[in-house]
Design a protein around this motif. Structure first.
Motif, PDB file in Angstrom:
ATOM      1  N   PRO A 183       0.803  -1.239   0.000  1.00  0.00           N
ATOM      2  CA  PRO A 183       0.000   0.000   0.000  1.00  0.00           C
ATOM      3  C   PRO A 183       0.828   1.277   0.000  1.00  0.00           C
ATOM      4  O   PRO A 183       0.481   2.246  -0.686  1.00  0.00           O
ATOM      5  CB  PRO A 183      -0.852  -0.127   1.271  1.00  0.00           C
ATOM      6  CG  PRO A 183      -0.121  -1.105   2.138  1.00  0.00           C
ATOM      7  CD  PRO A 183       0.563  -2.052   1.203  1.00  0.00           C
ATOM      8  N   ALA A 184       1.921   1.301   0.744  1.00  0.00           N
ATOM      9  CA  ALA A 184       2.726   2.525   0.817  1.00  0.00           C
ATOM     10  C   ALA A 184       3.322   2.855  -0.550  1.00  0.00           C
ATOM     11  O   ALA A 184       3.262   4.005  -1.016  1.00  0.00           O
ATOM     12  CB  ALA A 184       3.818   2.367   1.863  1.00  0.00           C
ATOM     13  N   LYS A 185       3.893   1.837  -1.210  1.00  0.00           N
ATOM     14  CA  LYS A 185       4.504   2.082  -2.518  1.00  0.00           C
ATOM     15  C   LYS A 185       3.453   2.408  -3.573  1.00  0.00           C
ATOM     16  O   LYS A 185       3.672   3.248  -4.458  1.00  0.00           O
ATOM     17  CB  LYS A 185       5.345   0.877  -2.937  1.00  0.00           C
ATOM     18  CG  LYS A 185       6.609   0.691  -2.121  1.00  0.00           C
ATOM     19  CD  LYS A 185       7.449  -0.448  -2.662  1.00  0.00           C
ATOM     20  CE  LYS A 185       8.760  -0.591  -1.879  1.00  0.00           C
ATOM     21  NZ  LYS A 185       9.602  -1.693  -2.398  1.00  0.00           N
ATOM     22  N   ALA A 186       2.303   1.742  -3.494  1.00  0.00           N
ATOM     23  CA  ALA A 186       1.249   1.992  -4.476  1.00  0.00           C
ATOM     24  C   ALA A 186       0.704   3.414  -4.336  1.00  0.00           C
ATOM     25  O   ALA A 186       0.493   4.119  -5.334  1.00  0.00           O
ATOM     26  CB  ALA A 186       0.136   0.967  -4.310  1.00  0.00           C
ATOM     27  N   GLU A 187       0.469   3.852  -3.101  1.00  0.00           N
ATOM     28  CA  GLU A 187      -0.029   5.223  -2.899  1.00  0.00           C
ATOM     29  C   GLU A 187       1.019   6.245  -3.327  1.00  0.00           C
ATOM     30  O   GLU A 187       0.688   7.298  -3.874  1.00  0.00           O
ATOM     31  CB  GLU A 187      -0.412   5.436  -1.432  1.00  0.00           C
ATOM     32  CG  GLU A 187      -1.648   4.678  -0.991  1.00  0.00           C
ATOM     33  CD  GLU A 187      -2.927   5.191  -1.654  1.00  0.00           C
ATOM     34  OE1 GLU A 187      -2.881   6.223  -2.351  1.00  0.00           O
ATOM     35  OE2 GLU A 187      -3.982   4.553  -1.459  1.00  0.00           O
ATOM     36  N   GLY A 188       2.289   5.915  -3.100  1.00  0.00           N
ATOM     37  CA  GLY A 188       3.349   6.816  -3.559  1.00  0.00           C
ATOM     38  C   GLY A 188       3.355   6.942  -5.065  1.00  0.00           C
ATOM     39  O   GLY A 188       3.580   8.022  -5.615  1.00  0.00           O
ATOM     40  N   LEU A 189       3.104   5.837  -5.763  1.00  0.00           N
ATOM     41  CA  LEU A 189       3.048   5.873  -7.229  1.00  0.00           C
ATOM     42  C   LEU A 189       1.865   6.696  -7.701  1.00  0.00           C
ATOM     43  O   LEU A 189       1.994   7.512  -8.633  1.00  0.00           O
ATOM     44  CB  LEU A 189       2.968   4.448  -7.763  1.00  0.00           C
ATOM     45  CG  LEU A 189       2.810   4.304  -9.282  1.00  0.00           C
ATOM     46  CD1 LEU A 189       3.984   4.936 -10.019  1.00  0.00           C
ATOM     47  CD2 LEU A 189       2.680   2.828  -9.670  1.00  0.00           C
TER      48      LEU A 189
END
Length: 452
Positions: A439-445
């Motif tokens: 979730p953290a990386k996806a939201e960052g993207l």
């Protein structure tokens, strides 16, 4: 004044000695530079047969058959061409290091009667090349050697002992499957935790065909193919096993199988059985009675199942191949195009511009960072039998990204990201599975896509 003349005289003498050494001594041949005599005269390209006779051991006979080598004694089996070539190469380059005696009357004292190893090479257009190897010198740095029927005894480098002192197993072809990874177009594996099938498309990309159509990880699949290509038997268990033996070794039925299909349509199946006390695996090729032991690594990797070979990254992106980017969100669609420019030194560099909905310069570094970010997002879980898109927020995704490449051999690819109940999910082109992302990386993207 007298001291000055003494010093000058010494300098003149030293200059004279230096000149002598430069003009005279340097022209004298250096004894150490004298070429060493070859132990035997041999052109390995013309070798047709090799016989290795070890004291107290079995005689090994190797015969060239076209471009291949075959062991005809003590067994009739294919030979390892690289091992045979190494023997011939060592023999062709073998130097006689030091002459021990020109006229030995008792060669037994050198371990040469009988010899520890007798090597005979039959050549295409010359008499046979022969060499006998005996015991080690007192310092164990060399071996005594001679040409049969000649009184001279000489030494050869001791480290070459292993080049000729071979067991039959050392020289047989130990390749189990005889496959090249680039020739494999399909791979099917059975066994716990479940079967899976991989196929390679015309572009060389791997994907699962079963139990679900989904992307495969390029490097993990290549590693599996490399293991199959390099698989070597470590021991022959039985040339002609009985049915009861096959059951005891876990090969009736096999615990797991791997079937590869090659570009020419040929298929080969490796059957893998139980482990022995050293964790090596009993194995054989389907249709061939020979049972061997193989290293445990292949069975251990296959035991990880399909999950080991999935494409866990959202997409594998080669940033230098991406020519255009399209970003679709509920707010609208934006498009970006890469162009090439030459600097003052004539070196190519890339710039990016937004082309829709309006023209605008964008920082090339920002686009590059975004593409790296895509390659860094990984799946935490895979949903192989997904529900309707709405269950994952994919009926109206937060963002859909299409990447177009600068080569016709690589078609466009896309992925879509959706949110549902605090999680971020993804769908990607030519993939039946839904990915639950970090979730953290996806939201960052998603944030970076919005800022571009």
């Amino acid at each position: 004044m007298k001291q000055f003349w003494k010093t000058g005289l010494v300098l003149l003498v030293l200059i004279g000695l230096g000149a002598y050494m430069w003009f005279v001594e340097r022209k004298r041949p250096d004894a150490d530079d004298k070429p060493k005599e070859k132990a035997v005269t041999l052109d390995k390209a013309k070798a047709r047969e090799i016989v290795l006779a070890r004291a107290g051991g079995e005689e090994i006979r190797l015969v060239r058959q076209g471009d291949a080598w075959r062991m005809t004694a003590p067994q009739d089996v294919p030979a390892d061409a690289s091992a045979v070539d190494a023997i011939l190469g060592s023999l062709e380059s073998l130097d006689a290091e030091e002459v021990v005696t020109e006229s030995a009357t008792d060669v037994a004292q050198f371990g040469l009667e009988p010899p520890r190893v007798a090597v005979t090479v039959t050549l295409e257009d010359a008499g046979p090349a022969r060499l006998h190897l005996g015991g080690k010198t007192p310092d164990e740095g060399a071996l005594y050697a001679r040409i049969p029927d000649r009184p001279r005894v000489f030494t050869v480098a001791g480290y070459l002992e292993g080049s000729f002192d071979k067991q039959p197993f050392d020289l047989r072809d130990r390749d189990v499957l005889h496959v090249k990874r680039d020739a494999v177009t399909r791979l099917a594996a059975t066994g716990d935790p479940g079967p899976f099938t991989l196929v390679r498309d015309a572009r060389g990309e791997w994907a699962f065909a079963a139990p679900v159509s989904t992307r495969a990880g390029r490097w993990t699949v290549d590693g599996l193919l490399g293991t199959l290509e390099g698989l070597r038997m470590e021991k022959v268990v039985s040339e002609t096993p009985a049915a009861g033996d096959l059951k005891a070794w876990g090969l009736d039925p096999p615990a797991r199988t791997v079937t590869v299909t090659l570009a020419d349509g040929v298929t080969r199946t490796l059957e893998i059985g139980a482990a022995d006390a050293d964790k090596k695996r009993y194995a054989r090729v389907a249709g061939v009675p020979l049972v061997v032991l193989i290293p445990p690594a292949l069975a251990d990797d296959l035991a990880k199942g399909m999950a080991e070979y999935r494409a866990k990254r959202l997409l594998d992106v080669a940033t230098y191949e991406v020519q255009a980017i399209e970003v679709e969100t509920p707010a609208g669609k934006r498009a970006y195009q890469r162009s090439s420019v030459k600097d003052k030194d004539g070196v190519d560099s890339y710039t990016w511009k937004r082309t829709a909905p309006d023209a605008k310069d964008v920082a090339t570094s920002a686009v590059q960072d975004l593409l790296f970010e895509v390659g860094g997002v990984e799946a935490l879980e895979f949903v192989d039998r997904p529900q309707a898109p709405a269950a994952y927020g994919l009926e109206a995704p937060a963002v859909k990204v299409t990447l177009r490449h600068d080569t016709e051999q690589k078609p466009p690819v896309w992925f879509a990201l959706g949110r549902r109940d605090g999680a971020v999910y993804a769908r990607r082109m030519d993939d039946e599975a839904v990915l639950k992302l970090d979730p953290a990386k996806a939201e960052g993207l998603i944030k970076k896509l919005g800022e571009l």
